[in-house]
Motif scaffolding. Structure first.
Motif, PDB file in Angstrom:
ATOM      1  N   ASP A 142       0.792  -1.148   0.250  1.00 50.17           N
ATOM      2  CA  ASP A 142      -0.011  -0.011  -0.124  1.00 50.17           C
ATOM      3  C   ASP A 142       0.855   1.208   0.162  1.00 50.17           C
ATOM      4  O   ASP A 142       0.542   2.363  -0.515  1.00 50.17           O
ATOM      5  CB  ASP A 142      -0.804   0.017   1.130  1.00 50.17           C
ATOM      6  N   GLY A 155      -5.904  -0.738   2.104  1.00 52.85           N
ATOM      7  CA  GLY A 155      -6.429   0.343   2.660  1.00 52.85           C
ATOM      8  C   GLY A 155      -5.597   0.832   3.921  1.00 52.85           C
ATOM      9  O   GLY A 155      -6.330   1.234   5.169  1.00 52.85           O
ATOM     10  N   LEU A 172      -9.472   3.099  -2.793  1.00 52.98           N
ATOM     11  CA  LEU A 172      -9.295   1.563  -2.666  1.00 52.98           C
ATOM     12  C   LEU A 172      -9.516   0.814  -4.201  1.00 52.98           C
ATOM     13  O   LEU A 172     -10.401   1.263  -4.938  1.00 52.98           O
ATOM     14  CB  LEU A 172     -10.450   0.705  -1.645  1.00 52.98           C
ATOM     15  N   SER A 175     -13.213  -2.162  -2.801  1.00 48.94           N
ATOM     16  CA  SER A 175     -13.830  -1.711  -1.529  1.00 48.94           C
ATOM     17  C   SER A 175     -14.879  -2.996  -1.139  1.00 48.94           C
ATOM     18  O   SER A 175     -15.175  -2.958  -0.077  1.00 48.94           O
ATOM     19  CB  SER A 175     -14.632  -0.416  -1.531  1.00 48.94           C
ATOM     20  N   ILE A 178     -13.056  -5.882   0.522  1.00 47.56           N
ATOM     21  CA  ILE A 178     -11.691  -5.294   1.391  1.00 47.56           C
ATOM     22  C   ILE A 178     -11.579  -6.087   2.791  1.00 47.56           C
ATOM     23  O   ILE A 178     -10.242  -6.531   3.071  1.00 47.56           O
ATOM     24  CB  ILE A 178     -11.785  -3.795   1.697  1.00 47.56           C
TER      25      ILE A 178
END
Length: 221
Positions: A142, A155, A172, A175, A178
């Motif tokens: 990330d 995230g 994201l 989502s 996630i």
């Protein structure tokens, strides 16, 4: 951390990646990792109350940020030398706790994204060998995504909206799935993580947020 001028280092590729560490060297390496973690965490949050009282909010942040950036560069140099000599320091070489100490300066090396990318590939190999923490791979992935202006898979990197709520920096990729993905990589529940980050942000910036009319953390339900 703000982005620093890029320091040019050659890619750290060599034939020593699988080199074993004898017990004497291992103790020295762990001692160095202990210091790296201690100084990293000292500058990981906000200026001390003493520093703010002495210099005021703005000047204290300037002093703190300059020192934090200097510490980060120094820690990166240490990690690069260790990697060149021993390869990635996973569980089998320094133990689980100390492997995280090795990872920290890599995660914070926002001034050298190429180094982060290289370490991400090395960390991927270690994850496949069950020789490193899966959540550290997720967070570094990330971090690289954010540092290259891409959306995140997990995230883990946040920014804050006008209400002081944590939101995913750059957004994201997926989502919908996630929570499943975060669970696969040993990350906490998405809502819990974002509420904790929102609370932390409020406590660290309480005076400013109260002046903006935000009297308490605005949590996700």
């Amino acid at each position: 951390m703000k982005h620093l001028p890029l320091l040019l280092f050659p890619l750290l590729i060599g034939c020593s990646l699988n080199k074993e560490i004898n017990e004497n060297d291992r103790k020295k390496v762990i001692a160095e990792l202990d210091y790296i973690e201690k100084i990293d965490q000292k500058y990981a949050r906000i200026p001390s109350e003493d520093l703010i009282n002495k210099y005021g909010q703005q000047k204290a942040w300037e002093i703190f940020s300059t020192k934090r950036d200097s510490v980060s560069i120094d820690n990166q140099a240490k990690i690069k030398k260790l990697f060149s000599k021993y390869g990635y320091l996973g569980f089998n070489k320094v133990g689980k706790e100390n492997s995280t100490k090795f990872w920290l300066p890599i995660q914070h090396a926002d001034n050298d994204v190429e180094f982060q990318k290289q370490m991400l590939q090395e960390l991927k190999k270690q994850i496949e060998l069950k020789n490193a923490n899966r959540n550290e791979y997720a967070m570094l992935e990330d971090r690289v995504a954010v540092n290259t202006n891409q959306k995140q898979r997990f995230g883990s990197q946040v920014t804050y909206n006008s209400n002081g709520q944590a939101i995913p920096r750059n957004g994201l990729i997926d989502s919908v799935n996630i929570e499943k993905l975060r669970a696969e990589y040993d990350l906490p529940i998405f809502k819990d993580y974002y509420n904790n980050m929102t609370i932390m942000h409020f406590e660290m910036n309480k005076e400013i947020l109260i002046k903006q009319g935000i009297s308490e953390p605005k949590l996700y339900k």
